[in-house]
Design a protein around this motif. Structure first.
Motif, PDB file in Angstrom:
ATOM      1  N   ILE B  39       0.840  -1.203   0.000  1.00 42.59           N
ATOM      2  CA  ILE B  39       0.000   0.000   0.000  1.00 42.59           C
ATOM      3  C   ILE B  39       0.873   1.249   0.000  1.00 42.59           C
ATOM      4  CG2 ILE B  39      -1.823   1.272   1.221  1.00 42.59           C
ATOM      5  CD1 ILE B  39      -2.726  -1.316   2.508  1.00 42.59           C
ATOM      6  N   SER B  40       1.929   1.223   0.804  1.00 41.37           N
ATOM      7  CA  SER B  40       2.737   2.440   0.960  1.00 41.37           C
ATOM      8  C   SER B  40       3.563   2.761  -0.288  1.00 41.37           C
ATOM      9  CB  SER B  40       3.649   2.313   2.181  1.00 41.37           C
ATOM     10  OG  SER B  40       4.598   1.284   1.984  1.00 41.37           O
ATOM     11  N   LYS B  41       3.768   1.761  -1.128  1.00 33.80           N
ATOM     12  CA  LYS B  41       4.575   1.977  -2.335  1.00 33.80           C
ATOM     13  C   LYS B  41       3.865   2.800  -3.410  1.00 33.80           C
ATOM     14  CE  LYS B  41       5.575  -2.216  -3.469  1.00 33.80           C
ATOM     15  NZ  LYS B  41       6.065  -3.574  -3.683  1.00 33.80           N
ATOM     16  N   ILE B  42       2.543   2.793  -3.334  1.00 35.75           N
ATOM     17  CA  ILE B  42       1.779   3.406  -4.426  1.00 35.75           C
ATOM     18  C   ILE B  42       1.547   4.895  -4.166  1.00 35.75           C
ATOM     19  CG2 ILE B  42      -0.469   3.373  -5.619  1.00 35.75           C
ATOM     20  CD1 ILE B  42      -0.455   0.297  -5.082  1.00 35.75           C
ATOM     21  N   GLY B 147     -11.506   2.287 -10.179  1.00 35.78           N
ATOM     22  CA  GLY B 147     -10.290   2.748 -10.840  1.00 35.78           C
ATOM     23  C   GLY B 147      -9.033   2.314 -10.103  1.00 35.78           C
ATOM     24  N   ASP B 148      -7.869   2.702 -10.654  1.00 40.00           N
ATOM     25  CA  ASP B 148      -6.578   2.337 -10.086  1.00 40.00           C
ATOM     26  C   ASP B 148      -5.910   3.539  -9.426  1.00 40.00           C
ATOM     27  OD1 ASP B 148      -7.004  -0.163 -11.154  1.00 40.00           O
ATOM     28  OD2 ASP B 148      -5.983   0.331 -13.024  1.00 40.00           O
ATOM     29  N   GLU B 149      -5.058   3.273  -8.478  1.00 41.93           N
ATOM     30  CA  GLU B 149      -4.272   4.302  -7.783  1.00 41.93           C
ATOM     31  C   GLU B 149      -5.120   5.396  -7.130  1.00 41.93           C
ATOM     32  OE1 GLU B 149      -1.895   3.280 -10.883  1.00 41.93           O
ATOM     33  OE2 GLU B 149      -1.781   1.957  -9.164  1.00 41.93           O
ATOM     34  N   GLY B 174     -16.096  -2.738  -5.046  1.00 39.39           N
ATOM     35  CA  GLY B 174     -15.569  -1.922  -6.131  1.00 39.39           C
ATOM     36  C   GLY B 174     -14.910  -2.703  -7.229  1.00 39.39           C
ATOM     37  N   GLU B 175     -14.245  -1.929  -8.099  1.00 38.14           N
ATOM     38  CA  GLU B 175     -13.534  -2.502  -9.237  1.00 38.14           C
ATOM     39  C   GLU B 175     -12.216  -1.763  -9.387  1.00 38.14           C
ATOM     40  OE1 GLU B 175     -16.870  -3.336 -12.592  1.00 38.14           O
ATOM     41  OE2 GLU B 175     -16.421  -1.247 -12.157  1.00 38.14           O
ATOM     42  N   GLY B 176     -11.126  -2.484  -9.459  1.00 35.89           N
ATOM     43  CA  GLY B 176      -9.832  -1.828  -9.695  1.00 35.89           C
ATOM     44  C   GLY B 176      -8.881  -1.976  -8.524  1.00 35.89           C
ATOM     45  N   ARG B 177      -7.730  -1.276  -8.671  1.00 31.10           N
ATOM     46  CA  ARG B 177      -6.680  -1.354  -7.661  1.00 31.10           C
ATOM     47  C   ARG B 177      -6.688  -0.060  -6.861  1.00 31.10           C
ATOM     48  NH1 ARG B 177      -1.128  -0.764  -8.944  1.00 31.10           N
ATOM     49  NH2 ARG B 177       0.303  -1.710  -7.439  1.00 31.10           N
ATOM     50  N   TYR B 178      -7.676   0.090  -6.032  1.00 29.36           N
ATOM     51  CA  TYR B 178      -7.852   1.295  -5.235  1.00 29.36           C
ATOM     52  C   TYR B 178      -7.582   0.965  -3.764  1.00 29.36           C
ATOM     53  CZ  TYR B 178     -12.209  -1.134  -4.389  1.00 29.36           C
ATOM     54  OH  TYR B 178     -13.118  -2.097  -4.033  1.00 29.36           O
ATOM     55  N   SER B 203     -12.835  -5.269  -4.468  1.00 27.97           N
ATOM     56  CA  SER B 203     -12.279  -5.919  -5.653  1.00 27.97           C
ATOM     57  C   SER B 203     -11.052  -6.747  -5.261  1.00 27.97           C
ATOM     58  CB  SER B 203     -11.898  -4.844  -6.679  1.00 27.97           C
ATOM     59  OG  SER B 203     -10.542  -4.907  -7.005  1.00 27.97           O
ATOM     60  N   SER B 204     -10.761  -7.776  -6.045  1.00 30.43           N
ATOM     61  CA  SER B 204      -9.683  -8.693  -5.652  1.00 30.43           C
ATOM     62  C   SER B 204      -8.300  -8.048  -5.709  1.00 30.43           C
ATOM     63  CB  SER B 204      -9.723  -9.944  -6.522  1.00 30.43           C
ATOM     64  OG  SER B 204      -9.543  -9.572  -7.870  1.00 30.43           O
ATOM     65  N   SER B 205      -8.181  -6.871  -6.343  1.00 29.21           N
ATOM     66  CA  SER B 205      -6.865  -6.220  -6.335  1.00 29.21           C
ATOM     67  C   SER B 205      -6.846  -4.971  -5.457  1.00 29.21           C
ATOM     68  CB  SER B 205      -6.439  -5.890  -7.773  1.00 29.21           C
ATOM     69  OG  SER B 205      -7.506  -5.363  -8.506  1.00 29.21           O
ATOM     70  N   ALA B 206      -7.910  -4.750  -4.707  1.00 27.34           N
ATOM     71  CA  ALA B 206      -7.995  -3.544  -3.883  1.00 27.34           C
ATOM     72  C   ALA B 206      -7.368  -3.755  -2.501  1.00 27.34           C
ATOM     73  CB  ALA B 206      -9.453  -3.133  -3.718  1.00 27.34           C
TER      74      ALA B 206
END
Lengths: 252, 411
Positions: B39-42, B147-149, B174-178, B203-206
């Protein structure tokens, strides 16, 4: 219907059945009696495919098919039913839901149409009467909080609903009071017909008073050592098992 | 852009605290099992304006029509409010309505994610019941990430007035890498009854970090249910302070992980006063390479005589590679109490499986039935039917190859 030939089987490397041979014809009721440790429950477990039981030798065919090659659920779908000695409690699985899934799995296998909720409920209600079970049981979890007698009646109820070709009763009578015993026998007798066979495994003669068998076999040391008619059960009740065991030893 | 929730001074303090505390690391005891480095990398950014709810999520999540009031936020930005409400109930947005109680309970001095939330929160729900109001039905707050980021910092405050009663459901999806970093404060005044549900099916990438902070006054009764099904990396905290005599608290949790999910549950129950009762049950189901954590602490203070506390964590591992870290902890500082705790870790039991199969039910279906059965101890106790439905759907989506569809729906 059921042909068991020279069956050797056991658990955890210990051989318990040592060459058991038995033939059950269609429409027949067979009782298997024997002292503790003779292999009665092992036979029931092997026939139903319980995990960890190993068959080392011999064969079992059911209606000409290799029973031992089938998975547990396939055996049930083919028409083999085991009323268990110790029915397990399954919290969280609804009794009626479970039984409907079972009935439909069997019907699907037979090429029959699946029952919808209403049709199933009608069937269940009808069979519940046979074993005198209250309808409230249907909405409880499988066997959860049931008394010993209720568990056994639930086994017979399931049997009645699933309508198997061969019913194996594994000490269904043990621990039952006389009323529950009568109800269980009544349930089994209701199933009796020229198309249904019953293999009744028991330690005592008392169930056989209500459920008169066509044949009685004595199991000792992992083999059938004596077979006869219903009068053999009475003889065993009076004289115990020792004389048979001695006879078997003498015959060797 | 909506205005910030908190006065500048609090925001600055919180931001400063976050600067000082930094992102937590597994070297800290509180974060021993969970590494938030992903999480902290983004470089997260806030959503400027409301996006719409993705097609995939909307029909399943929406409880409008069944909820008394429903508030919907996308990436933390308010989208809609539906429903008529009820007498004695006020549901509003924190961006529009101030409350002096806000940020009084969730600690932003020592807790980095609460500090981060406090520094960045823009909106959320404010739910207030008047004294004596018994609200029938439930209030639904839906936070949808898209969405992402993109990150969001939802903030909710639930104030149950004296002898009032209410049910609140929070859903996160949701949907995305949030990244969702939510904080909810619940205050149950004297005699209030609060039934709270948090359903995390991101979402599976959240990423999801959330804190539920409960403050209970005399004779109040709170049930806080936490269900975690989705998300790549999830940390769910529930902290309850029993500050009056005769409170009862139930914490119930269900976490279901598959793939390479990481779901961390941390709870603290602080028995500060006498004659309170807490009952905690968390159940985990883990498959694939998933890792679950249960870290529960019950503290019974010197002045909390006649405390009754039970804490249980039960886990079901469906694969050889799934991992659970279970750490139930009791800290008792007086000897006039009845407390116990325990945890179990196991696989599907052989006997029930054999029993079901011996009646003709196929092995896969039998396993599925038993997995649902394991979850049902938590799910069947939930009073809100749409929530039970949502959880069953989410479970099925989570492990479609393990579970028969719609199973258990007949209960």
């Amino acid at each position: 219907m059921l042909e068991i030939k020279n069956l050797h089987a056991g658990i955890e490397g210990k051989e318990i059945l040592k060459g058991l041979t038995l033939s059950v014809g269609t429409g027949e009721v067979h009782a298997i009696m024997g002292p503790n440790g003779s292999g009665k429950s092992t036979l029931a477990n092997v026939l139903s495919g319980r995990p960890r039981y190993e068959v080392t030798q011999g064969s079992v065919t059911f209606e000409g098919k290799d029973l031992l090659a089938m998975a547990t659920e396939e055996r049930a779908r083919e028409g083999v039913f085991l009323a268990m000695q110790y029915p397990v409690e399954i919290p969280g699985v609804n009794n009626i839901y479970f039984l409907k899934a079972a009935v439909n799995a069997v019907r699907k296998h037979r090429g029959e149409e699946e029952l919808d909720a209403m049709e199933f409920l009608q069937l269940a209600r009808e069979k519940m009467k046979v074993v005198d079970l209250d309808e409230a049981f249907m909405n409880r979890a499988v066997n959860e909080g049931f008394s010993g007698g209720e568990k056994k009646r639930n086994e017979i109820f399931q049997m009645a609903v699933l309508d198997p070709k061969l019913a194996i009763l594994d000490e269904t009578d043990s621990g039952l009071d006389i009323d529950a015993l009568r109800i269980v026998a009544q349930g089994v007798n209701a199933l009796r017909s020229e198309k249904h066979s019953v293999l009744c495994i028991t330690h005592y003669q008392r169930l056989l008073t209500y459920l008169v068998p066509d044949f009685v076999h004595v199991l000792a040391g992992g083999r059938i050592v004596k077979s006869g008619g219903k009068e053999l059960a009475l003889e065993l009740e009076q004289k115990g098992y020792e004389w048979i065991e001695q006879e078997a030893v003498a015959a060797r | 852009m909506t205005s910030a929730l908190f006065p500048l001074t609090i925001r600055e303090q919180a931001a400063q605290r976050f600067e000082q505390l930094g992102w937590p690391t597994p070297r800290q005891e509180e974060w021993k099992y969970t590494n938030v480095a992903p999480i902290s990398k983004i470089q997260w950014k806030s959503a400027g304006q409301a996006a719409s709810i993705g097609q995939a999520g909307a029909p399943d999540l929406n409880m409008a029509g069944r909820a008394l009031v429903e508030l919907t936020f996308v990436n933390g930005v308010f989208v809609s409010k539906t429903g008529g409400g009820a007498k004695g109930l006020k549901v509003s947005r924190l961006a529009e309505e101030q409350s002096e109680k806000l940020a009084k309970y969730a600690d932003y001095q020592d807790h980095p994610f609460t500090a981060l939330n406090t520094a960045n929160a823009n909106d959320g729900a404010l739910i207030v019941t008047e004294a004596g109001a018994a609200i029938e039905g439930f209030i639904h707050i839906l936070y949808f990430g898209s969405g992402d980021e993109v990150w969001s910092h939802p903030r909710n405050l639930i104030l149950a007035g004296r002898n009032s009663q209410l049910t609140v459901v929070e859903t996160y999806a949701g949907e995305g890498r949030y990244f969702t970093n939510a904080v909810t404060e619940i205050v149950a005044e004297e005699g209030a009854v609060v039934d709270h549900y948090k359903i995390e099916c991101e979402s599976s990438s959240a990423y999801h970090v959330g804190t539920i902070q409960i403050h209970q006054e005399r004779s109040s009764n709170v049930t806080a249910r936490s269900v975690a099904v989705g998300g790549a990396l999830v940390r769910n905290e529930v902290n309850a302070a029993l500050k009056g005599e005769g409170c009862s608290l139930a914490l119930e949790g269900l976490f279901i992980g598959a793939g390479s999910q990481h779901i961390d549950n941390k709870t603290v129950i602080d028995h500060a006063r006498p004659h309170c009762e807490s009952m905690e049950l968390y159940k985990g189901i883990l498959d694939g390479n998933a890792r679950g954590v249960f870290d529960g602490r019950v503290i019974v203070g010197v002045g909390a005589q006649k405390t009754v506390a039970r804490q249980t964590n039960k886990n079901l591992l469906l694969s050889e590679t799934a991992i659970i870290d279970s750490k139930p902890t009791l800290e008792i500082h007086n000897d006039d109490v009845k407390c116990n705790h325990g945890s179990t870790i196991g696989q599907l039991a052989e006997e029930p499986l054999f029993y079901l199969r011996s009646r003709g039910i196929g092995e896969e279906e039998a396993r599925g039935l038993l997995i649902y059965a394991f979850a049902s101890e938590i799910v069947d106790r939930m009073k809100v039917e749409p929530v039970r439905e949502l959880i069953r759907r989410a479970m099925f989506q989570q492990m479609p190859d393990r579970l028969p569809e719609r199973r258990g729906a007949s209960r």
